[in-house]
Design a protein around this motif. Structure first.
Motif, PDB file in Angstrom:
ATOM      1  N   UNK A  89       0.826  -1.207   0.000  1.00  0.00           N
ATOM      2  CA  UNK A  89       0.000   0.000   0.000  1.00  0.00           C
ATOM      3  C   UNK A  89       0.862   1.259   0.000  1.00  0.00           C
ATOM      4  N   UNK A  90       1.983   1.213   0.700  1.00  0.00           N
ATOM      5  CA  UNK A  90       2.891   2.369   0.717  1.00  0.00           C
ATOM      6  C   UNK A  90       3.433   2.653  -0.671  1.00  0.00           C
ATOM      7  N   UNK A  91       3.905   1.603  -1.350  1.00  0.00           N
ATOM      8  CA  UNK A  91       4.470   1.789  -2.683  1.00  0.00           C
ATOM      9  C   UNK A  91       3.391   2.139  -3.705  1.00  0.00           C
ATOM     10  N   UNK A  92       2.190   1.588  -3.543  1.00  0.00           N
ATOM     11  CA  UNK A  92       1.095   1.872  -4.477  1.00  0.00           C
ATOM     12  C   UNK A  92       0.716   3.343  -4.456  1.00  0.00           C
ATOM     13  N   UNK A  93       0.967   4.009  -3.344  1.00  0.00           N
ATOM     14  CA  UNK A  93       0.605   5.414  -3.216  1.00  0.00           C
ATOM     15  C   UNK A  93       1.464   6.333  -4.083  1.00  0.00           C
ATOM     16  N   UNK A  94       2.437   5.778  -4.804  1.00  0.00           N
ATOM     17  CA  UNK A  94       3.160   6.555  -5.808  1.00  0.00           C
ATOM     18  C   UNK A  94       2.339   6.731  -7.075  1.00  0.00           C
ATOM     19  N   UNK A  95       1.123   6.250  -7.100  1.00  0.00           N
ATOM     20  CA  UNK A  95       0.238   6.439  -8.251  1.00  0.00           C
ATOM     21  C   UNK A  95       0.028   7.933  -8.495  1.00  0.00           C
ATOM     22  N   UNK A  96      -0.147   8.321  -9.762  1.00  0.00           N
ATOM     23  CA  UNK A  96      -0.405   9.732 -10.040  1.00  0.00           C
ATOM     24  C   UNK A  96      -1.808  10.131  -9.607  1.00  0.00           C
ATOM     25  N   UNK A  97      -1.959  11.405  -9.290  1.00  0.00           N
ATOM     26  CA  UNK A  97      -3.280  11.954  -8.985  1.00  0.00           C
ATOM     27  C   UNK A  97      -3.286  13.423  -9.356  1.00  0.00           C
ATOM     28  N   UNK A  98      -4.435  13.908  -9.779  1.00  0.00           N
ATOM     29  CA  UNK A  98      -4.534  15.296 -10.218  1.00  0.00           C
ATOM     30  C   UNK A  98      -4.088  16.264  -9.138  1.00  0.00           C
ATOM     31  N   UNK A  99      -3.105  17.101  -9.460  1.00  0.00           N
ATOM     32  CA  UNK A  99      -2.518  18.080  -8.536  1.00  0.00           C
ATOM     33  C   UNK A  99      -2.143  17.458  -7.204  1.00  0.00           C
ATOM     34  N   UNK A 100      -1.775  16.180  -7.241  1.00  0.00           N
ATOM     35  CA  UNK A 100      -1.302  15.442  -6.057  1.00  0.00           C
ATOM     36  C   UNK A 100      -2.338  15.402  -4.936  1.00  0.00           C
ATOM     37  N   UNK A 101      -3.616  15.288  -5.315  1.00  0.00           N
ATOM     38  CA  UNK A 101      -4.679  15.251  -4.304  1.00  0.00           C
ATOM     39  C   UNK A 101      -4.714  13.941  -3.536  1.00  0.00           C
ATOM     40  N   UNK A 102      -4.229  12.837  -4.126  1.00  0.00           N
ATOM     41  CA  UNK A 102      -4.166  11.533  -3.452  1.00  0.00           C
ATOM     42  C   UNK A 102      -5.497  11.205  -2.747  1.00  0.00           C
ATOM     43  N   UNK A 103      -6.568  11.034  -3.517  1.00  0.00           N
ATOM     44  CA  UNK A 103      -7.894  10.895  -2.913  1.00  0.00           C
ATOM     45  C   UNK A 103      -8.205   9.517  -2.340  1.00  0.00           C
ATOM     46  N   UNK A 104      -7.386   8.516  -2.620  1.00  0.00           N
ATOM     47  CA  UNK A 104      -7.700   7.142  -2.232  1.00  0.00           C
ATOM     48  C   UNK A 104      -7.621   6.929  -0.730  1.00  0.00           C
ATOM     49  N   UNK A 105      -8.498   6.072  -0.255  1.00  0.00           N
ATOM     50  CA  UNK A 105      -8.464   5.598   1.127  1.00  0.00           C
ATOM     51  C   UNK A 105      -8.656   4.087   1.097  1.00  0.00           C
ATOM     52  N   UNK A 106      -8.036   3.390   2.026  1.00  0.00           N
ATOM     53  CA  UNK A 106      -8.102   1.925   2.048  1.00  0.00           C
ATOM     54  C   UNK A 106      -8.529   1.464   3.431  1.00  0.00           C
ATOM     55  N   UNK A 107      -9.473   0.538   3.442  1.00  0.00           N
ATOM     56  CA  UNK A 107      -9.904  -0.123   4.675  1.00  0.00           C
ATOM     57  C   UNK A 107      -9.549  -1.598   4.535  1.00  0.00           C
ATOM     58  N   UNK A 108      -8.618  -2.070   5.363  1.00  0.00           N
ATOM     59  CA  UNK A 108      -8.168  -3.457   5.307  1.00  0.00           C
ATOM     60  C   UNK A 108      -8.875  -4.266   6.388  1.00  0.00           C
ATOM     61  N   UNK A 109      -9.396  -5.436   6.000  1.00  0.00           N
ATOM     62  CA  UNK A 109     -10.048  -6.310   6.973  1.00  0.00           C
ATOM     63  C   UNK A 109      -9.411  -7.691   6.930  1.00  0.00           C
ATOM     64  N   UNK A 110      -9.033  -8.174   8.092  1.00  0.00           N
ATOM     65  CA  UNK A 110      -8.511  -9.526   8.264  1.00  0.00           C
ATOM     66  C   UNK A 110      -9.146 -10.111   9.518  1.00  0.00           C
ATOM     67  N   UNK A 111      -8.970 -11.409   9.724  1.00  0.00           N
ATOM     68  CA  UNK A 111      -9.437 -12.038  10.952  1.00  0.00           C
ATOM     69  C   UNK A 111     -10.913 -11.829  11.225  1.00  0.00           C
ATOM     70  N   UNK A 112     -11.239 -11.431  12.449  1.00  0.00           N
ATOM     71  CA  UNK A 112     -12.634 -11.262  12.857  1.00  0.00           C
ATOM     72  C   UNK A 112     -13.332 -10.173  12.058  1.00  0.00           C
ATOM     73  N   UNK A 113     -12.618  -9.106  11.719  1.00  0.00           N
ATOM     74  CA  UNK A 113     -13.218  -8.019  10.938  1.00  0.00           C
ATOM     75  C   UNK A 113     -13.609  -8.513   9.543  1.00  0.00           C
ATOM     76  N   UNK A 114     -12.740  -9.305   8.948  1.00  0.00           N
ATOM     77  CA  UNK A 114     -13.040  -9.888   7.633  1.00  0.00           C
ATOM     78  C   UNK A 114     -14.270 -10.767   7.714  1.00  0.00           C
ATOM     79  N   UNK A 115     -14.325 -11.627   8.724  1.00  0.00           N
ATOM     80  CA  UNK A 115     -15.463 -12.537   8.872  1.00  0.00           C
ATOM     81  C   UNK A 115     -16.764 -11.775   9.130  1.00  0.00           C
ATOM     82  N   UNK A 116     -16.685 -10.700   9.880  1.00  0.00           N
ATOM     83  CA  UNK A 116     -17.888  -9.927  10.203  1.00  0.00           C
ATOM     84  C   UNK A 116     -18.529  -9.328   8.946  1.00  0.00           C
TER      85      UNK A 116
END
Length: 244
Positions: free
Chosen positions: A53-80
């Motif tokens: 995820x750190x390296x992926x954030x080198x993706x281009x974005x208009x005027x460097x706005x970097x609008x992406x957000x990521x929610x990662x789920x594993x374990x109990x959160x994934x199952x829920x």
């Protein structure tokens, strides 16, 4: 008909004495990418996920706005979230986060959609009229196809079309970098058909729009459905080259 990724890679790999084009690692990573639909249960190290995820954030974005957000789920959160969406799907409680395709879907897009769907059901061993089996196959989407990591990509709901492009490029980076770490992925817009359930189960605020989900893990090499390589149309069908 376009070549499969494996065929394309073989065709572009020269002998030691050849001066033909030699694919670099990026070419092999891109052309070998496919949507994996059965994963091994092996855990993905947290540091590996964070590095991707750190390296992926080198993706281009208009005027460097970097609008992406990521929610990662594993374990109990994934199952829920998996259990909540499976229950909603079985109850028919569909709530689309946004329209993904027009209805009805025009040609040639409808035929392409049907072709890959029929090919996948054939690998699953499911007859076209076996609706109970098709339902079970559909529900596997919401089990992340067995992957230990689920990712949800969001952005602020007030942003416009340009930010969708930025998020798409970020997601592509995630998928390609995962392969560089020996992992595979499956982007899953299907989660957005139950966007309200995902928001609640994961804790995503309504100020963010759910763009897509993604399964990530180690591919099951023996799963028949992982043999699917979808066709690509020929270059001259989608590209126009102008010199004057």
């Amino acid at each position: 008909m376009s070549m499969s990724s494996e065929t394309a890679q073989t065709a572009n790999t020269p002998d030691a004495d050849s001066t033909q084009f030699q694919p670099r690692s990026a070419t092999r990573i891109i052309t070998g990418r496919r949507s994996i639909r059965r994963f091994l249960p092996d855990d993905v190290p947290a540091e590996t996920l964070r590095a991707i995820l750190t390296d992926a954030a080198r993706a281009p974005s208009g005027t460097n706005t970097q609008p992406w957000k990521v929610w990662s789920v594993t374990g109990a959160a994934r199952n829920r979230v998996s259990q909540a969406v499976c229950a909603a799907a079985l109850a028919g409680e569909r709530f689309e986060e946004y329209p993904y395709m027009p209805s009805p879907l025009p040609e040639p897009y409808l035929s392409r959609k049907r072709q890959v769907g029929y090919a996948l059901y054939e690998l699953y061993g499911i007859a076209r009229d076996d609706y109970p089996a098709r339902t079970q196959a559909m529900l596997r989407n919401f089990e992340f196809f067995g992957a230990p990591v689920g990712l949800f990509f969001t952005m602020d709901r007030d942003l416009l079309h340009g930010s969708w492009l930025d998020c798409g490029m970020f997601m592509q980076n995630v998928m390609l970098l995962a392969r560089d770490h020996g992992l595979e992925t499956c982007p899953q817009q299907a989660w957005c058909e139950f966007g309200n359930v995902v928001h609640e189960a994961v804790g995503i605020p309504q100020s963010e729009i759910l763009i897509c989900g993604m399964a990530m893990g180690f591919a099951d090499p023996d799963a028949p459905e992982n043999k699917l390589v979808s066709d690509r149309i020929d270059l001259d069908e989608f590209a126009t080259f102008l010199a004057t």
